[in-house]
Scaffold this motif. Structure first.
Motif, PDB file in Angstrom:
ATOM      1  N   PHE A 180       0.845  -1.203   0.000  1.00  0.00           N
ATOM      2  CA  PHE A 180       0.000   0.000   0.000  1.00  0.00           C
ATOM      3  C   PHE A 180       0.877   1.249   0.000  1.00  0.00           C
ATOM      4  O   PHE A 180       0.711   2.153  -0.826  1.00  0.00           O
ATOM      5  CB  PHE A 180      -0.903  -0.037   1.240  1.00  0.00           C
ATOM      6  CG  PHE A 180      -1.850   1.124   1.386  1.00  0.00           C
ATOM      7  CD1 PHE A 180      -2.930   1.285   0.535  1.00  0.00           C
ATOM      8  CD2 PHE A 180      -1.676   2.052   2.412  1.00  0.00           C
ATOM      9  CE1 PHE A 180      -3.819   2.362   0.692  1.00  0.00           C
ATOM     10  CE2 PHE A 180      -2.560   3.118   2.578  1.00  0.00           C
ATOM     11  CZ  PHE A 180      -3.630   3.271   1.707  1.00  0.00           C
ATOM     12  N   LEU A 206      -6.799   5.847  -6.386  1.00  0.00           N
ATOM     13  CA  LEU A 206      -6.165   6.100  -5.087  1.00  0.00           C
ATOM     14  C   LEU A 206      -7.199   6.622  -4.091  1.00  0.00           C
ATOM     15  O   LEU A 206      -7.145   6.302  -2.906  1.00  0.00           O
ATOM     16  CB  LEU A 206      -5.001   7.096  -5.232  1.00  0.00           C
ATOM     17  CG  LEU A 206      -4.240   7.419  -3.945  1.00  0.00           C
ATOM     18  CD1 LEU A 206      -3.642   6.160  -3.307  1.00  0.00           C
ATOM     19  CD2 LEU A 206      -3.146   8.448  -4.186  1.00  0.00           C
ATOM     20  N   MET A 251       2.949   4.114  -3.367  1.00  0.00           N
ATOM     21  CA  MET A 251       2.712   5.561  -3.333  1.00  0.00           C
ATOM     22  C   MET A 251       3.998   6.393  -3.333  1.00  0.00           C
ATOM     23  O   MET A 251       3.939   7.611  -3.440  1.00  0.00           O
ATOM     24  CB  MET A 251       1.878   5.932  -2.101  1.00  0.00           C
ATOM     25  CG  MET A 251       0.396   5.683  -2.289  1.00  0.00           C
ATOM     26  SD  MET A 251      -0.580   6.424  -0.976  1.00  0.00           S
ATOM     27  CE  MET A 251      -0.542   5.130   0.243  1.00  0.00           C
ATOM     28  N   LEU A 309       2.390  10.033   3.234  1.00  0.00           N
ATOM     29  CA  LEU A 309       1.371   9.118   2.742  1.00  0.00           C
ATOM     30  C   LEU A 309       0.074   9.222   3.559  1.00  0.00           C
ATOM     31  O   LEU A 309      -0.735   8.303   3.588  1.00  0.00           O
ATOM     32  CB  LEU A 309       1.914   7.679   2.718  1.00  0.00           C
ATOM     33  CG  LEU A 309       3.293   7.519   2.060  1.00  0.00           C
ATOM     34  CD1 LEU A 309       3.748   6.067   2.120  1.00  0.00           C
ATOM     35  CD2 LEU A 309       3.302   8.009   0.625  1.00  0.00           C
ATOM     36  N   GLN A 359       7.584  17.420  -7.519  1.00  0.00           N
ATOM     37  CA  GLN A 359       6.389  16.584  -7.472  1.00  0.00           C
ATOM     38  C   GLN A 359       6.747  15.186  -6.972  1.00  0.00           C
ATOM     39  O   GLN A 359       7.714  14.605  -7.418  1.00  0.00           O
ATOM     40  CB  GLN A 359       5.797  16.475  -8.869  1.00  0.00           C
ATOM     41  CG  GLN A 359       5.690  17.805  -9.568  1.00  0.00           C
ATOM     42  CD  GLN A 359       4.655  17.779 -10.659  1.00  0.00           C
ATOM     43  OE1 GLN A 359       3.477  17.930 -10.411  1.00  0.00           O
ATOM     44  NE2 GLN A 359       5.085  17.575 -11.875  1.00  0.00           N
ATOM     45  N   PHE A 360       5.952  14.696  -6.026  1.00  0.00           N
ATOM     46  CA  PHE A 360       6.170  13.338  -5.515  1.00  0.00           C
ATOM     47  C   PHE A 360       5.002  12.468  -5.986  1.00  0.00           C
ATOM     48  O   PHE A 360       4.027  12.271  -5.263  1.00  0.00           O
ATOM     49  CB  PHE A 360       6.250  13.349  -3.986  1.00  0.00           C
ATOM     50  CG  PHE A 360       7.292  14.286  -3.447  1.00  0.00           C
ATOM     51  CD1 PHE A 360       8.645  14.005  -3.617  1.00  0.00           C
ATOM     52  CD2 PHE A 360       6.942  15.449  -2.779  1.00  0.00           C
ATOM     53  CE1 PHE A 360       9.622  14.858  -3.119  1.00  0.00           C
ATOM     54  CE2 PHE A 360       7.906  16.308  -2.284  1.00  0.00           C
ATOM     55  CZ  PHE A 360       9.251  16.025  -2.450  1.00  0.00           C
ATOM     56  N   ILE A 361       5.116  11.971  -7.194  1.00  0.00           N
ATOM     57  CA  ILE A 361       3.998  11.233  -7.781  1.00  0.00           C
ATOM     58  C   ILE A 361       4.131   9.747  -7.435  1.00  0.00           C
ATOM     59  O   ILE A 361       5.220   9.181  -7.529  1.00  0.00           O
ATOM     60  CB  ILE A 361       3.983  11.424  -9.317  1.00  0.00           C
ATOM     61  CG1 ILE A 361       3.841  12.925  -9.636  1.00  0.00           C
ATOM     62  CG2 ILE A 361       2.840  10.643  -9.944  1.00  0.00           C
ATOM     63  CD1 ILE A 361       3.772  13.238 -11.113  1.00  0.00           C
ATOM     64  N   PRO A 362       3.042   9.102  -7.011  1.00  0.00           N
ATOM     65  CA  PRO A 362       3.096   7.650  -6.728  1.00  0.00           C
ATOM     66  C   PRO A 362       3.615   6.889  -7.951  1.00  0.00           C
ATOM     67  O   PRO A 362       3.194   7.177  -9.070  1.00  0.00           O
ATOM     68  CB  PRO A 362       1.632   7.292  -6.470  1.00  0.00           C
ATOM     69  CG  PRO A 362       0.964   8.553  -6.086  1.00  0.00           C
ATOM     70  CD  PRO A 362       1.679   9.646  -6.823  1.00  0.00           C
TER      71      PRO A 362
END
Lengths: 406, 112
Positions: free
Chosen positions: A27, A259, A31, A311, A192-195
Motif C-alpha cells: 500500500f 487512489l 505511493m 502518505l 512533485q512526488f507522484i506515486p
C-alpha cells in the motif's frame, strides 16, 4: 476450558492480521517514487521481526502481564514465562494463552509500521529501527495495557474494540510528531512526488481489507456472535468509506480516482475499528460515511498546514481512529453487545465523555513520548538521510538494491 | 535520400505503419519518447493534490527513403496520424549523405 472452534478462529485471525503488514508495505510502497519502494517496504517488513522479538520478551508482559497500579503490566511474563498452551485466567479463556499472545503480537507489529508512511522517503534505516522499537516499548505497550490489559482507561470504561485508540490514534499522533520533527522531503512543495505504482497500492488495499476481518473479527477473541457482528460492520464501513470518498472526490476534484477509492476504504476500515463489535449494521454505514468524509477533509487540510505527512497517516489513520472512537460514543448499543455500553444515541451521554477522556489522555501521552523518543534517537544517530543519499533514494543508499532494473 | 522523422501520438503507430508498408517502405525504427510542444502536458490528481506532468509520452519513427517517395510518405503519415486536435505531432525531413548495409557493404539506395 479450551474451545477448538475459538482456537482455530483466532489462529486464522492472527495469520490474517500478520498479512496486513506486507499488505501495508505494498500500500505504501506503491505511493512513493520508484527509487524508494524497497526502502519503504523494508520499513514495514522489518517490524515483523523486530517487534515480534520485542513482544515475546517484554512487550506482551508489559501489555498483558498482571497489572501494576493501572499503568503497566509487570514482568512476570518475561520471555513468555507462564504463557503456555493452557488458557489464561484473565484473557480469552477459551483459547490457549499462547494463541492470545501471538494474536496480540500481530497488532503490536503493524502499529509502528503504520507510522512509516508519515516520514516515507527520507529516514535512515538504523535510527528508524531504534525509534520503532523504543516506540513499541514506551508508547504501544503502556497504551495497550491501559485499554486492554487491565489498566486504568479500561477500568474507567473507555472502549476500543480492535484498536481505534491503541493502534490508529497512537500511530496517527506519532506520525504527526515524526513528520514535523524530521522535516519535509527535500524539494517539498517545489518538486512533485507522484506515486510510482498505484496498482501495487491497490493490491495492498485488498490485502489490508482481507486482513482487517481478522483484525476486527478476531478481536471478539471467540468465534461467536460478536465476531460475526464485527466482521459484518468491518465490511460495511470499508465499502461505505470507499463510496463516500469516491463521490466526494468526484464532486470536489472533478474525477473519481483509484487512489481515492483505496484511501476511502482504508479510512472506513480504520474508523470502524474501535466500534466494530459494539454497533449494528446501520450504525456501521453511518460510521463508514463519517470516516470517508472526514478523512477526505483531513487529507485536504494537510496542504493548508504545510507539514509533509508523505502518505497521509495522520489524515487517514489518526483522524479515522479519532472519529471512530467518538462515533463509538455515539452509536454503541448494548442491544448489539451486552458487554459494551450504550452511546449518546442510545441514551447514555456519559459514555461519550468517557471516550473523549480516553482520546485526550492517549493523545497527549503519545505526543509527548513520541517527541522525546525522536529527539533522543536523533541525538545519538540522525534519523534524516543526508541530502545526497535522499536524492539517490533509499533503495540504493540504504539497502544497495533497486526494485526495477532498466 | 531523405530521413523522415515523425513525432506523434503513441496510438497512431499501427495506422502509420500500415500506411507506410502499403507504399512499399520496408523498415522503420520506433522509439518511445517524451516531450512537449504546444499541447503542453497534462494534470494528474492524487488524493486531491494536483500534479502537472510536463512531458507527454509520444513515439518517434525514423525512416530513410529515396527522394521521390517523400511527398507520398509525408502524405501517408499525415493521413494516418491526423486527428485535428493539438498534439498530433510533427514530421521532420532531412537529407542523408549515404546509407551502408552492414551485412553486404551495399551503399546508397540499394542499402535502404
Amino acid at each position: 476450558m479450551i474451545q477448538s472452534g475459538d482456537t482455530a478462529f483466532i489462529l486464522v485471525c492472527a495469520a490474517l492480521v500478520l498479512l496486513m503488514t506486507p499488505g501495508l508495505a505494498l500500500f505504501y510502497g506503491g505511493m512513493v517514487r520508484s527509487k524508494n519502494v524497497l526502502g519503504t517496504i523494508m520499513q514495514s517488513i522489518i517490524m515483523i521481526s523486530l517487534v515480534s522479538l520485542e513482544w515475546i520478551y517484554i512487550g506482551y508482559s508489559m501489555s498483558f502481564g498482571p497489572d501494576v497500579a493501572g499503568v503497566i503490566g509487570d514482568m512476570s511474563h518475561f520471555a513468555l514465562s507462564g504463557v503456555t498452551a493452557a488458557p489464561s485466567d484473565t484473557y480469552a479463556t477459551t483459547i490457549p494463552h499462547i494463541v492470545f499472545m501471538i494474536y496480540q503480537c500481530m497488532f503490536a507489529v503493524i502499529t509502528p509500521a503504520l507510522i512509516t508512511g508519515a516520514f516515507a522517503e527520507r529516514v535512515r534505516f538504523a535510527p528508524f529501527c531504534a525509534f520503532s522499537v523504543l516506540w513499541a516499548v514506551f508508547v504501544y505497550n503502556p497504551v495497550c495495557h491501559w485499554v486492554w490489559g487491565g489498566g486504568f482507561l479500561g477500568d474507567m470504561g473507555v472502549l476500543d474494540f480492535a484498536g481505534g485508540l491503541v493502534v490508529h490514534l497512537t500511530c496517527g499522533v506519532a506520525a504527526l510528531v515524526a513528520c514535523i520533527a524530521i522535516g519535509p522531503r527535500k524539494g517539498f512543495r517545489k518538486r512533485q512526488f507522484i506515486p510510482h505504482n498505484l496498482p501495487m497500492t491497490l493490491i495492498g488495499t485488498g490485502l489490508l481489507w482481507f486482513g482487517w476481518f481478522g483484525f476486527n473479527g478476531g478481536s471478539a477473541l471467540a468465534a461467536d456472535e460478536i465476531a460475526a457482528t464485527a466482521f459484518v460492520a468491518t465490511h460495511i464501513a470499508g465499502m461505505t468509506g470507499m463510496l463516500t470518498w469516491t463521490v466526494v472526490e468526484w464532486y470536489h476534484a472533478g474525477k473519481p480516482t483509484t487512489l481515492g477509492a483505496a484511501s476511502g476504504a482504508i479510512a472506513g476500515l480504520a474508523t470502524i475499528t474501535p466500534a466494530a463489535g459494539f454497533v449494528g449494521p446501520n450504525s456501521a454505514v453511518a460510521i463508514g460515511l463519517l470516516g470517508g468524509l472526514i478523512c477526505y477533509l483531513a487529507v485536504m487540510a494537510k496542504n493548508r498546514f504545510g507539514y509533509d505527512d508523505s502518505l497521509d497517516v495522520v489524515g487517514i489513520h489518526g483522524v479515522g481512529g479519532l472519529v471512530g472512537t467518538i462515533a463509538l460514543g455515539l452509536f454503541a448499543s448494548t442491544a448489539i453487545n451486552p458487554g459494551g455500553a450504550d452511546g449518546l444515541f442510545f441514551g447514555n451521554p456519559g459514555f461519550l465523555v468517557t471516550q473523549f477522556i480516553g482520546i485526550g489522555i492517549i493523545g497527549v501521552y503519545t505526543l509527548v513520548i513520541s517527541w522525546i523518543i525522536i529527539k533522543g534517537v536523533n541525538a545519538v544517530s540522525p534519523l534524516r538521510m543526508e541530502d545526497n543519499a535522499e536524492e539517490i533514494g533509499m533503495d540504493t543508499s540504504e539497502h544497495s538494491e533497486s526494485a526495477y532494473q532498466a | 535520400m531523405k530521413k523522415i522523422e515523425v513525432i506523434t501520438r503513441n496510438y497512431k503507430l499501427d495506422d502509420i505503419k500500415e500506411g507506410l508498408t502499403s507504399l512499399g517502405i520496408k523498415g522503420m525504427t520506433v522509439a518511445e519518447v517524451k516531450g512537449f510542444g504546444r499541447q503542453g502536458g497534462h494534470k494528474e490528481v492524487y488524493r486531491g493534490a494536483e500534479y502537472q506532468v510536463d512531458f507527454v509520452p509520444k513515439i518517434k519513427i525514423d525512416i530513410v527513403i529515396d527522394d521521390e517517395l517523400v511527398a507520398d510518405v509525408v502524405q501517408a503519415i499525415s493521413n494516418a496520424a491526423r486527428t485535428g486536435e493539438v498534439g498530433d505531432g510533427k514530421i521532420f525531413i532531412s537529407p542523408i549523405d549515404d546509407v551502408v548495409r552492414i551485412r553486404t557493404g551495399e551503399s546508397g539506395s540499394d542499402a535502404v
